[in-house]
Design an enzyme around this catalytic site. Structure first.
Site, PDB file in Angstrom:
ATOM      1  N   HIS A  68       0.830  -1.210   0.000  1.00  0.00           N
ATOM      2  CA  HIS A  68       0.000   0.000   0.000  1.00  0.00           C
ATOM      3  C   HIS A  68       0.860   1.255   0.000  1.00  0.00           C
ATOM      4  O   HIS A  68       2.066   1.205   0.266  1.00  0.00           O
ATOM      5  CB  HIS A  68      -0.969  -0.004   1.195  1.00  0.00           C
ATOM      6  CG  HIS A  68      -0.357   0.400   2.493  1.00  0.00           C
ATOM      7  ND1 HIS A  68      -0.917   1.336   3.323  1.00  0.00           N
ATOM      8  CD2 HIS A  68       0.770  -0.015   3.103  1.00  0.00           C
ATOM      9  CE1 HIS A  68      -0.147   1.493   4.383  1.00  0.00           C
ATOM     10  NE2 HIS A  68       0.867   0.671   4.285  1.00  0.00           N
ATOM     11  N   CYS A 121       3.989   5.154   5.584  1.00  0.00           N
ATOM     12  CA  CYS A 121       3.983   3.940   6.415  1.00  0.00           C
ATOM     13  C   CYS A 121       5.402   3.356   6.415  1.00  0.00           C
ATOM     14  O   CYS A 121       6.123   3.466   5.420  1.00  0.00           O
ATOM     15  CB  CYS A 121       3.012   2.914   5.821  1.00  0.00           C
ATOM     16  SG  CYS A 121       3.037   1.322   6.673  1.00  0.00           S
ATOM     17  N   GLN A 139      -7.381  -2.318   9.783  1.00  0.00           N
ATOM     18  CA  GLN A 139      -8.595  -1.536  10.026  1.00  0.00           C
ATOM     19  C   GLN A 139      -9.653  -1.954   9.005  1.00  0.00           C
ATOM     20  O   GLN A 139      -9.316  -2.289   7.871  1.00  0.00           O
ATOM     21  CB  GLN A 139      -8.273  -0.043   9.917  1.00  0.00           C
ATOM     22  CG  GLN A 139      -7.367   0.442  11.066  1.00  0.00           C
ATOM     23  CD  GLN A 139      -6.691   1.746  10.745  1.00  0.00           C
ATOM     24  OE1 GLN A 139      -7.313   2.806  10.777  1.00  0.00           O
ATOM     25  NE2 GLN A 139      -5.408   1.689  10.415  1.00  0.00           N
TER      26      GLN A 139
HETATM   27  N1  3TB Z   1       0.775  -7.072   9.608  1.00  0.00           N
HETATM   28  C1  3TB Z   1       0.065  -6.647  10.667  1.00  0.00           C
HETATM   29  N2  3TB Z   1      -0.966  -7.308  11.130  1.00  0.00           N
HETATM   30  N3  3TB Z   1       0.520  -5.522  11.281  1.00  0.00           N
HETATM   31  C2  3TB Z   1      -0.336  -4.756  12.184  1.00  0.00           C
HETATM   32  C3  3TB Z   1      -1.187  -3.838  11.324  1.00  0.00           C
HETATM   33  C4  3TB Z   1      -2.019  -2.958  12.237  1.00  0.00           C
HETATM   34  C5  3TB Z   1      -3.192  -2.377  11.438  1.00  0.00           C
HETATM   35  N4  3TB Z   1      -2.728  -1.354  10.489  1.00  0.00           N
HETATM   36  C6  3TB Z   1      -3.625  -0.887   9.564  1.00  0.00           C
HETATM   37  O1  3TB Z   1      -4.785  -1.239   9.521  1.00  0.00           O
HETATM   38  C7  3TB Z   1      -3.112   0.108   8.528  1.00  0.00           C
HETATM   39  C8  3TB Z   1      -3.308  -0.476   7.127  1.00  0.00           C
HETATM   40  C9  3TB Z   1      -1.975  -1.056   6.735  1.00  0.00           C
HETATM   41  C10 3TB Z   1      -0.898  -0.312   7.561  1.00  0.00           C
HETATM   42  C11 3TB Z   1      -1.661   0.400   8.623  1.00  0.00           C
HETATM   43  C12 3TB Z   1      -1.206   1.298   9.558  1.00  0.00           C
HETATM   44  C13 3TB Z   1       0.209   1.656   9.903  1.00  0.00           C
HETATM   45  C14 3TB Z   1       0.599   3.075   9.501  1.00  0.00           C
HETATM   46  O2  3TB Z   1      -0.349   3.954  10.067  1.00  0.00           O
HETATM   47  P1  3TB Z   1      -0.361   4.309  11.644  1.00  0.00           P
HETATM   48  O3  3TB Z   1      -0.372   2.998  12.419  1.00  0.00           O
HETATM   49  O4  3TB Z   1       0.852   5.167  11.937  1.00  0.00           O
HETATM   50  O5  3TB Z   1      -1.662   5.078  11.784  1.00  0.00           O
HETATM   51  N5  3TB Z   1       1.205   0.755   9.492  1.00  0.00           N
HETATM   52  C15 3TB Z   1       1.320  -0.421  10.152  1.00  0.00           C
HETATM   53  O6  3TB Z   1       0.477  -0.886  10.892  1.00  0.00           O
HETATM   54  C16 3TB Z   1       2.628  -1.159   9.899  1.00  0.00           C
HETATM   55  N6  3TB Z   1       2.948  -2.011  11.053  1.00  0.00           N
HETATM   56  C17 3TB Z   1       2.456  -2.004   8.653  1.00  0.00           C
HETATM   57  C18 3TB Z   1       3.712  -2.795   8.328  1.00  0.00           C
HETATM   58  C19 3TB Z   1       4.945  -2.109   8.229  1.00  0.00           C
HETATM   59  C20 3TB Z   1       6.097  -2.830   7.896  1.00  0.00           C
HETATM   60  C21 3TB Z   1       6.024  -4.208   7.664  1.00  0.00           C
HETATM   61  C22 3TB Z   1       4.777  -4.872   7.772  1.00  0.00           C
HETATM   62  C23 3TB Z   1       3.614  -4.163   8.112  1.00  0.00           C
HETATM   63  C24 3TB Z   1      -4.202  -1.807  12.397  1.00  0.00           C
HETATM   64  N7  3TB Z   1      -5.158  -2.653  12.783  1.00  0.00           N
HETATM   65  O7  3TB Z   1      -4.099  -0.649  12.733  1.00  0.00           O
END
Ligand code: 3TB
Length: 171
Positions: A68, A121, A139
């Site tokens: 993304h 991100c 989310q």
């Molecule tokens: N692989 C999983 N399960 N990791 C947990 C995801 C948590 C999830 N995240 C989201 O829904 C959004 C959509 C994608 C990225 C994201 C948000 C944020 C950026 O937004 P911010 O939190 O500052 O508001 N980036 C992340 O979480 C990063 N760890 C994604 C990532 C980064 C590097 C390698 C793998 C995954 C949530 N339930 O909040």
């Protein structure tokens, strides 16, 4: 067992188990308090071997892999990123920026090549790659848009509390 609601999941990016609560969406590396170790050990053994096999295939039951491109704005839940410590653009400005990226992708640029320098991100360093995820991890708006995509397809502009996203399903 784990206090009600908590699940052990596998982080593909770190190849480590983490604890996830689908109802609160909370995820954490350390086991929740008052987890009894016997059941946890057994749970981990079963889960870890499963997780390992999933991890090797990367594709647990019903999981998809996406990349993304996130543009945050001043109303984002965390208006800060590796590229900008204090993000003050408006949501409207963020959407205009993302529309510009959308045009570039439609003209043949890859989402990952733009994400690596422009995404707010931390996955930017991996060209936006989020690895495999299943239901209940992201989310809701993000999950709904991602699971509606066919492999290779790019979403329209998706709004979450994090900001505005373009999502590409990889696998
Ligand atoms: N692989 C999983 N399960 N990791 C947990 C995801 C948590 C999830 N995240 C989201 O829904 C959004 C959509 C994608 C990225 C994201 C948000 C944020 C950026 O937004 P911010 O939190 O500052 O508001 N980036 C992340 O979480 C990063 N760890 C994604 C990532 C980064 C590097 C390698 C793998 C995954 C949530 N339930 O909040």
């Amino acid at each position: 067992g784990l206090p009600s609601g908590w699940e052990v999941r596998h982080s593909n990016s770190k190849n480590l188990p983490y604890y996830f609560n689908p109802s609160t969406k909370e995820s954490r590396w350390e086991p929740p308090a008052d987890t009894d170790t016997e059941t946890l050990k057994e749970y981990m053994a079963t889960h870890h071997s499963m997780a390992h096999s999933n991890d090797v295939a990367g594709q647990g039951e019903g999981k998809i892999r996406c990349a993304h491109l996130l543009v945050k704005h001043r109303d984002s839940r965390r208006p800060s990123s590796w590229r900008e410590a204090d993000i003050t653009r408006s949501k409207e400005e963020a959407i205009e920026i993302l529309k510009g990226y959308e045009q570039r992708i439609q003209s043949g640029e890859s989402l990952g090549d733009i994400a690596v320098s422009e995404s707010d991100c931390s996955s930017a360093r991996k060209k936006g790659d989020l690895g495999f995820f299943g239901h209940g991890e992201m989310q809701k708006e993000f999950e709904d848009a991602a699971f509606a995509l066919k492999p290779g397809q790019v979403s329209g502009i998706v709004e979450t509390a994090s900001g505005v996203h373009l999502i590409q399903r990889v696998l």
